[in-house]
Scaffold this active site. Structure first.
Site, PDB file in Angstrom:
ATOM      1  CE  LYS A  84      -3.890   2.072   2.561  1.00  0.00           C
ATOM      2  NZ  LYS A  84      -4.916   1.737   3.840  1.00  0.00           N
ATOM      3  CB  SER A 159      -8.303   3.257   2.797  1.00  0.00           C
ATOM      4  OG  SER A 159      -7.357   2.706   3.841  1.00  0.00           O
ATOM      5  CB  SER A 183      -8.629   0.420   5.576  1.00  0.00           C
ATOM      6  OG  SER A 183      -9.321   1.829   5.457  1.00  0.00           O
TER       7      SER A 183
END
Ligand code: GLN
Length: 498
Positions: A84, A159, A183
């Protein structure tokens, strides 16, 4: 030799093939790079592809194969892994999908990333996310959204949407994401993959751009529980650079085949009766419970009376911590600079107004208001008190059960633009947020396709603090019942979203 679909293979399959000399690590890296180049175009999960780093790491793995030291490399040896884009990795930008950090070069490497590299992983690149991890759809990325490989008209969740989509599309077998309120688990559920939010403190946060420091936790995505266990073995444990991190001596890969027999599984009736929970998700979770009971688990109703206040507490604590953490992006020490202003305050204002997107500005304003004199006592203190009550609820529940089974998200993946109201978007995390508040481990495991929407559904498993292995054992039992997560149909067998 025909091109092998390395990203669509499990980590365990890749490692078996490497050891059997069916292919080299360089071929794994090259194959995954080629696949990303073609198949990520419609998905947009990668923000940056690290070809050079991947090939360098592959050369080290190939050297070890020649030297006969492959088994000493570590749990992710030869496995393509994506990160990420809130995780620092020297040689890459770390943008947090924000204009504010569009050009930010990682000055050091995050511990979680370094541990994957030390475990022999091939670093493939950085993955798209909601800006600064604010969101549940990856729509707030300043660099454009990621699309759900199961239906390109739908969001992948967020997210960590890029981390989930890259695995669902079969680009890489393993990625890392971060979870502050859901997330990892919610995008895993929307994309039909495994996603683990470990107990707070099990994985170091050093080098991961902070959102809510008391809530954030890094964890893996994969298509099999066994692959997630390999990643957990690589990343878990004490890090002197993160004072909240804890030692780990658990082998997460060890107990996976013990089955559900004899486990006490908690069901939270108030979750299953929650307004907004769609019938296809509710019925599937009930079906999972029934199947586990048939496998020899005991179902026990447990109550979390204060969990209904979790969302309210989170949207006080989260923005307060985010506001404090984001203060450093001031255009001087860090971040986008709108220069040419005579006075520094004007520069701060212009840079932050342009550098941050709408949701980030909303959180900053909320946090700044909530922490202001006079207001602080009315919101921040009670939210902390609610936090204690929720933590006690979980502790009481775990006196009766080994694990809790719950929905991840009230529904399956939604369409782009379908949810415009931010408070409605916040409800995506109604079943995940209380776990970050309490700090326990939680995970999403795929439990098939919804009968109404035809989209993936995830079941959430929650473990007592630092008993993450218990939820992984139960997840492995569920995986045997529902099958390993497939690559999304539009990306299977060499297809690229057509
Ligand atoms: N969707 C939640 C939020 O917007 C949680 C995000 C996260 O876990 N990073 O805050």
């Amino acid at each position: 030799m025909a091109q092998q679909p390395f990203g669509a293979m499990s980590a365990a399959q890749i490692q078996a093939g490497l050891k059997a000399k069916e292919f080299s690590a360089a071929e794994v890296a090259r194959g995954a790079l080629d696949r990303i180049a073609v198949a990520d175009e419609p998905v947009h999960s990668f923000l940056e592809v690290t070809e050079e780093l991947a090939l360098e790491a592959a050369a080290r793995v190939d050297d070890a194969l020649v030297a006969g030291t492959f088994d000493e490399l570590g749990p992710l040896a030869g496995v393509p892994v994506g990160f990420k884009d809130n995780m620092n990795l020297v040689g890459t930008r770390t943008t947090c999908s924000s204009r504010m950090l569009a050009d930010y070069a990682s000055p050091y490497t995050a511990t979680c990333v370094q541990r994957c590299l030390d475990a022999g992983a091939l670093p493939m690149g950085k993955l798209n996310m909601d800006e600064f991890a604010f969101g549940s759809s990856t729509e707030t990325s300043a660099f454009g959204p990621t699309r759900n490989p199961w239906d390109l008209g739908r969001v992948p969740g967020g997210s960590s949407g890029g981390s989930a989509a890259a695995v669902a599309a079969g680009l890489v077998p393993v990625t890392l994401g971060s979870d502050t309120g859901g997330s990892i688990r919610q995008p895993a559920s929307f994309c039909g993959v495994v996603g683990i939010k470990p107990t707070y403190g099990l994985v170091s946060r050093y080098g991961v751009v902070a959102f809510g420091s008391s809530l954030d936790q890094v964890g893996p995505f994969s298509r099999t529980v066994a692959d997630a266990a390999l990643a957990m073995n690589a990343i878990a444990g004490r890090d002197p650079l993160d004072c909240t991190s804890q030692p780990n001596d658990v082998d997460f890969a060890a107990a996976l085949d013990e089955g559900a027999q004899g486990m006490r599984v908690g069901i939270v009736p108030e979750f299953l009766e929650a307004p907004g929970l769609t019938p296809e998700v509710r019925e599937r979770i009930e079906e999972v419970a029934a199947k586990l009971e048939a496998e020899g688990a005991t179902l026990v109703d447990v109550h979390l009376p204060n969990a209904k206040a979790a969302m309210s507490a989170y949207y006080v604590l989260g923005p307060c911590e985010a506001f404090s953490n984001l203060a450093r992006f001031d255009s001087v020490r860090y971040g986008y600079c709108d220069s040419g202003h005579k006075d520094l305050n004007a520069q701060y204002e212009a840079s932050r107004a342009t550098g941050f997107g709408e949701e980030a500005r909303r959180r900053i304003m909320l946090g700044s208001y909530l922490l202001s004199a006079g207001v602080y006592e009315r919101y921040y203190y009670p939210a902390q008190q609610v936090r204690t009550l929720i933590t006690q609820d979980y502790a009481r529940a775990f006196e009766q059960v080994d694990c809790i089974l719950a929905p991840v998200s009230p529904r399956t993946a939604f369409e782009f633009g379908e949810i415009g109201d931010p408070t409605e978007m916040y409800l995506s995390d109604m079943f995940t947020i209380s776990i970050n508040i309490a700090g326990n481990g939680g995970m999403s495991v795929p439990v098939g396709i919804g009968r109404d929407t035809g989209l993936p559904i995830g079941a959430q498993l929650v473990a007592p603090a630092f008993q993450d292995r218990a939820m992984m054992r139960l997840a492995a039992a569920i995986e045997r019942l529902y099958g390993e997560a497939p690559v999304a149909p539009g990306f299977a067998d060499g297809k690229a979203g057509e």
